[in-house]
Enzyme design. Sequence first.
Site, short mmCIF file in Angstrom:
data_model
loop_
_atom_site.label_atom_id
_atom_site.label_comp_id
_atom_site.label_asym_id
_atom_site.label_seq_id
_atom_site.Cartn_x
_atom_site.Cartn_y
_atom_site.Cartn_z
CB CYS A 37 1.70 -3.50 5.09
SG CYS A 37 0.12 -4.12 5.68
CG HIS A 62 -0.27 0.02 2.52
ND1 HIS A 62 0.27 1.16 3.08
CD2 HIS A 62 -0.03 -0.98 3.41
CE1 HIS A 62 0.79 0.87 4.26
NE2 HIS A 62 0.64 -0.45 4.47
#
Length: 190
Positions: free
Chosen positions: A166, A150
Amino acid sequence: MKSMFTRRSALLGLSATLATPALSQVQLPEPNIVAGARRNASSFVTQDWRDHFKTLGKGVIVADTFSRALHYWNSEGSDYRIYPTSVPMTDELTKRGYTEIVRKKVGPTWTPTKSMRERDPTLPEFMEAGAGNPLGSHAMYLSWPAYLIHGTHDTRKIGRRSSSGCIGLYNEKIAELFEITPVGTQVRVL
């Protein structure tokens, strides 16, 4: 502030520099760093997709948490790009192995996991898309629950161990990667 702009400009230009077929001779730009400034840029190492996958399929991504770089190849192998990333804060938060992109979202919302809220009770239960959202402008969801590639609005995180699991990119770069990466793209996290 000028040194941050110079370093960031060099890193933002990195993927364009490497998106060429003649990769074996690529010289990566060195960002200008002011004497005494802490450096959060990683030492990028080129990768070969064949070291990780049998076929390109719809495309492949290698997220190298050691050099803090994401490598992308399209389905023909003619487009290779490398992006500076943020990576998980600790090895315990890092999931390594093979997965794939299963979903993509522009303007993702964010729901911190239970373990995130245990580590930081001040986190909200839910956050709408927008400037304060830690998922940035775009998100690509992996087949592993709660793991994503992301963007980030906090550009200081790129090049650092700063995530809860992440892989984060500058918003400009996740938008670029988002456009060229189809659902079903194979991913390996090292």
